[in-house]
Structure formats: structure tokens, C-alpha cells
Design an enzyme around this catalytic site. Structure first.
Site, PDB file in Angstrom:
ATOM      1  N   TYR A   1      41.061  30.223  45.682  1.00  0.00           N
ATOM      2  CA  TYR A   1      42.077  31.253  45.457  1.00  0.00           C
ATOM      3  C   TYR A   1      42.038  32.304  46.564  1.00  0.00           C
ATOM      4  O   TYR A   1      43.075  32.648  47.144  1.00  0.00           O
ATOM      5  CB  TYR A   1      41.852  31.907  44.094  1.00  0.00           C
ATOM      6  CG  TYR A   1      42.850  33.000  43.758  1.00  0.00           C
ATOM      7  CD1 TYR A   1      44.191  32.710  43.584  1.00  0.00           C
ATOM      8  CD2 TYR A   1      42.436  34.323  43.612  1.00  0.00           C
ATOM      9  CE1 TYR A   1      45.113  33.703  43.282  1.00  0.00           C
ATOM     10  CE2 TYR A   1      43.343  35.327  43.291  1.00  0.00           C
ATOM     11  CZ  TYR A   1      44.679  35.019  43.134  1.00  0.00           C
ATOM     12  OH  TYR A   1      45.579  36.007  42.836  1.00  0.00           O
TER      13      TYR A   1
ATOM     14  N   SER B   1      46.247  39.256  47.135  1.00  0.00           N
ATOM     15  CA  SER B   1      45.277  39.689  46.127  1.00  0.00           C
ATOM     16  C   SER B   1      44.058  40.264  46.824  1.00  0.00           C
ATOM     17  O   SER B   1      43.706  39.851  47.940  1.00  0.00           O
ATOM     18  CB  SER B   1      44.865  38.501  45.256  1.00  0.00           C
ATOM     19  OG  SER B   1      43.689  38.788  44.512  1.00  0.00           O
TER      20      SER B   1
END
Length: 332
Positions: free
Chosen positions: A199, A173
Site C-alpha cells: 500500500y 496517504s
């Protein structure tokens, strides 16, 4: 498993960025058009929904035998039935896999038989609002997004090697850019827990894994990471309404709508499929892609879209993380 890593990978300045003829919004079927995967075997984690399901569709329609590795195999049965009815599609089945549970990963590995040509590390969780630990004491996002996939890939190393020319594809990501891996406190035991830092760290770890996997190049195994782009999928299930509104994808009545630059799941899966099956990626390893092109290196969280942070391609950090992951799994 080979443990000695080769010399550091050259900097990105030492080679031209790999480009492809596919646009940022190309669909998965488009990037695999004309590729015959008959006789090839693939595993796609989290392949029952979202971009994972579109990855499974594209690989199966091209002839690959695909295993959907998911926490709830029953949820993937509609996709299995759909593809079973597709003429000339490869066989598709679902198997249980909980990436946060080393016992589940070990069971999946022990049940595997024969070579494995493609491993797509697609499953993930994002921005858990509170710090959650696995029974082993691992922060849940790191456990699921990185450690579980690292355990799966290393456990399947022999199967990947036996394929002769295997590919590992890791879905990362753009959130990795501002968050290097914190070797001193990876599980937020001392620093305050932050959902996005956790994350982003897990996604930096994902990229570093593909750099560290250069030690497997002599086994015919390549590994590359990617950013699929902005897509509305179940990945956002832990975000509250205020966050969704702040992102601009939820209106005042609670309706969720993608912004103009968002991709469909089929478009989001394209880069995964490109890395998994396109002949354009033959022999390419340890690189990061977005929008179906190799991404440029940026310094951390630059105020511009796109790119891969230099910290995520650092060979020394990659080798240190490999050692860390190995040690953690041994203690599990």
C-alpha cells in the site's frame, strides 16, 4: 504525449510552503465557497462513496459537470439522483471504470469526448491481506492505486490539454512515508509480500506521478497529491477486526467508532476539492498537501505526524517511474 521532462524541480527550500486560510477540519463546501465551476468538466474515480462522493458533491454543487468513474456504476446512482435534484448543480453521471483492468481504462478513455478540466484520482484499495495479481501479473494495490490512474491520466492527456488549464488531483496517504518505490521488485515477486508495504509503495508512486507530470506544465496541466487524513470509509474493508481494534477504532463488541482526531468524509474531501478548484492553487504543480496546507518534507518515517517523504518528491525517481509506467502499459 510529451515525453521530455524539464529540468529537475527545485527543492522545497527554494520556495515557501503554500498556506491557505482553511483549517485541518474544514469541510469540502467551505474550501470551494464562492468558486463557480459552471462549464467545467470533472472526473472523480471512486466517486460513489466516502471522500470521493463528497468530492463529487462539492464540485457539482459549484456547477461542474461530474463523471463518477467506478467499478459498479449502479452503486453511484443514489448520489446521481440526489445531485440531479439540486438546483443549479452541474450534471452528474456514473460510468464504468476498473482501474486494475487496462481494457476497462482504455474503454473509458475512448468513450471520452471533449476537454477535461479536473481529474481526481481518488479510488483506491488498502492493505490486501494476501498478494493478489491482476491477469497481467501486476500486484493489485499498485495496479489500482497507481498504474490504473497513470493509464487514465496519460490516456486523457489530450482532453486535459484541450481544457487549457486543467488540474490532476491524486489522493495519496501518509503511509507512503516509510516505503519508497521498489524499482527492482515492485510486484513482490522476490521479496515477501507485506500488505502495508504494498500500500505504501503505491502511494509513493502516486506522489511521484504528480512530480513527473511537470512535463505537462506547458500544456496548462498541473498535478498535485494529498493525504486526506484519517477517515473511516470503505477503504478499511480489507482490515480484520484485530487490526481495527489495534488502530483503536473498534471496541470489544465490534462497534466501529472514529477516534477524536479522525475526520468526517466531508472534511477528508476538503483537500481534494481545494486542489481541484481553489484559485489559491492556480499554476501550482508537483506538490503534496495535507490538512489543506502544503506539507513539509521529512526524511522517511520520522517519529512525528505529517509531512511528505523526500523520496516521494525526487524528480529523478519520478522520471524513472514515468518511464516504468509507460513501459508496463505498452506491454499490457
Amino acid at each position: 504525449m510529451t515525453t521530455n521532462a524539464p529540468a529537475d524541480r527545485p527543492s522545497q527550500n527554494d520556495f515557501a510552503l503554500l498556506t491557505t486560510p482553511f483549517s485541518a477540519h474544514a469541510r469540502a463546501q467551505e474550501v470551494i465557497d464562492g468558486v463557480d465551476l459552471t462549464g467545467r468538466r470533472a472526473v472523480v474515480t471512486g466517486g460513489g462513496s466516502g471522500i470521493g462522493a463528497e468530492t463529487v458533491r462539492a464540485l457539482a454543487v459549484a456547477g461542474a459537470e461530474v463523471v463518477i468513474a467506478t467499478r459498479r456504476p449502479e452503486s453511484a446512482e443514489p448520489l446521481v439522483r440526489e445531485l440531479t435534484a439540486v438546483r443549479r448543480a452541474g450534471r452528474v453521471r456514473a460510468a464504468a471504470l476498473d482501474l486494475s483492468d487496462p481494457t476497462s481504462v482504455d474503454a473509458f478513455v475512448r468513450a471520452w469526448s471533449g476537454p477535461l478540466d479536473i481529474l481526481v484520482a481518488n479510488a483506491g484499495i488498502m492493505a490486501l491481506p494476501a498478494r493478489v495479481l491482476t491477469p497481467g501479473g501486476w500486484e493489485m494495490q499498485l495496479a489500482t492505486n497507481y498504474l490504473g490512474h497513470f493509464a487514465l491520466a496519460t490516456g486523457l492527456h489530450a482532453a486535459l490539454r484541450d481544457a487549457g488549464s486543467a488540474r490532476i488531483v491524486v489522493v495519496s496517504s501518509g503511509a507512503h512515508r516509510g516505503v519508497p518505490f521498489d524499482f527492482e521488485d515492485p510486484h513482490f515477486e522476490r521479496r515477501p509480500y507485506d500488505p502495508w508495504a504494498a500500500y505504501g509503495q503505491s502511494k509513493s508512486a502516486d506522489i511521484l506521478f504528480t512530480v513527473g507530470a511537470r512535463r505537462w506544465a506547458a500544456d496548462g496541466i498541473t498535478a498535485n497529491a494529498l493525504n486526506p487524513g484519517y477517515i473511516l470509509t470503505r477503504l478499511q474493508r480489507h482490515l480484520d477486526d484485530d487490526t481495527m481494534r489495534a488502530f483503536g477504532v473498534m471496541d470489544g463488541e465490534g462497534n466501529v467508532r472514529p477516534l477524536p482526531y479522525y475526520k468526517s468524509p466531508d472534511q477528508g474531501a476538503a483537500t481534494s476539492v481545494l486542489l481541484a478548484a481553489s484559485p489559491l492553487l492556480e499554476g501550482v504543480t508537483g506538490r503534496y498537501f495535507e490538512d489543506n496546507q502544503e506539507a513539509r518534507v521529512v526524511q522517511g518515517d520520522e517519529d512525528q505526524p505529517g509531512g511528505v517523504a523526500a523520496h516521494a518528491l525526487d524528480p529523478k525517481a519520478a522520471d524513472r517511474l514515468w518511464e516504468y509506467g509507460t513501459a508496463v502499459l505498452r506491454s499490457a
